[in-house]
Enzyme design. Sequence first.
Site, PDB file in Angstrom:
ATOM      1  CE  LYS A  67       2.963   8.170   5.690  1.00  0.00           C
ATOM      2  NZ  LYS A  67       3.006   7.876   7.131  1.00  0.00           N
ATOM      3  NE  ARG A 110      -6.675  -3.485   7.624  1.00  0.00           N
ATOM      4  CZ  ARG A 110      -5.346  -3.263   7.662  1.00  0.00           C
ATOM      5  NH1 ARG A 110      -4.767  -2.631   6.675  1.00  0.00           N
ATOM      6  NH2 ARG A 110      -4.614  -3.672   8.675  1.00  0.00           N
ATOM      7  CG  PHE A 136      -1.214   7.555  10.384  1.00  0.00           C
ATOM      8  CD1 PHE A 136      -0.320   6.493  10.279  1.00  0.00           C
ATOM      9  CD2 PHE A 136      -2.552   7.291  10.635  1.00  0.00           C
ATOM     10  CE1 PHE A 136      -0.759   5.175  10.440  1.00  0.00           C
ATOM     11  CE2 PHE A 136      -2.992   5.979  10.800  1.00  0.00           C
ATOM     12  CZ  PHE A 136      -2.098   4.931  10.696  1.00  0.00           C
ATOM     13  CB  VAL A 137      -2.954   8.459   4.703  1.00  0.00           C
ATOM     14  CG1 VAL A 137      -2.435   9.857   4.433  1.00  0.00           C
ATOM     15  CG2 VAL A 137      -1.954   7.416   4.209  1.00  0.00           C
ATOM     16  CG  ASP A 167       6.413   5.621   6.631  1.00  0.00           C
ATOM     17  OD1 ASP A 167       7.081   6.638   6.437  1.00  0.00           O
ATOM     18  OD2 ASP A 167       5.830   5.410   7.712  1.00  0.00           O
ATOM     19  CG  ASP A 205      -4.546  -0.575   9.869  1.00  0.00           C
ATOM     20  OD1 ASP A 205      -3.557  -0.511   9.125  1.00  0.00           O
ATOM     21  OD2 ASP A 205      -4.473  -0.860  11.077  1.00  0.00           O
ATOM     22  CG  ASP A 226      -0.285  -0.343   2.532  1.00  0.00           C
ATOM     23  OD1 ASP A 226       0.958  -0.527   2.550  1.00  0.00           O
ATOM     24  OD2 ASP A 226      -0.993  -0.434   3.543  1.00  0.00           O
TER      25      ASP A 226
END
Length: 183
Positions: A129, A163, A150-151, A101, A157, A98
């Site tokens: 990111k 989600r 933070f997404v 980071d 989630d 997904d």
Amino acid sequence: MLEDIRKILLHESTILSRLDEMAHEIADAYRGKDVTVISVLNGSFIFVADLLRRVPLPLQVDCLSVSSYHGTKTTGTVTFRQTDLASFQDRHVLLIDDILDSGHTLHAIGERLSERGALSIRTCVLLRKQVTREREISADYVGFDIPNEFVVGYGLDYMEKYRNLPFVGVLTDDAIARGRVEA
Ligand code: 5GP
Ligand code: MG
């Protein structure tokens, strides 16, 4: 659930039209090749489902379940919940996650896969990111670059919730605080 969202970063329509482009790129790169796609669960399940249905190639699909986040912070340790990986002898591997980071997750998975005879290993993420990565790792296919926030949503989630939001967004401080209390 929508009252917990402070802002939407990527609307569903924006995501889906970008997936059309990414699917094209992936189809062009892998046409005529034997490819196994590995979906990194849980976060990539919606992304993978929407992306792969746009790729008109006879792909094999496998899933790998890992975790490194607790709440809104990365722990730096990647835990594999499943260890029986298939052999990728004579196959090209496309690893789909997904979000990129710190880089710990894709780095750890890449290390595991590299001993399994794959002809090539590439990575694909929906989100990247803008941070200084703790691991030297780059993604070959990237949907969107996003700021260091933070997404949640579209597979991602917070404390295993949100989600199923169809977009990518940022939580309110209140929703984050509530999640901490409930944990
Ligand atoms: P990395 O190992 O690169 O730090 O992070 C990868 C994993 O951390 C992702 O697969 C995802 O599960 C989680 N992660 C990183 N950033 C975020 C974020 O902003 N929101 C959510 N929900 N998960 C994140
Ligand atoms: Mg994940």
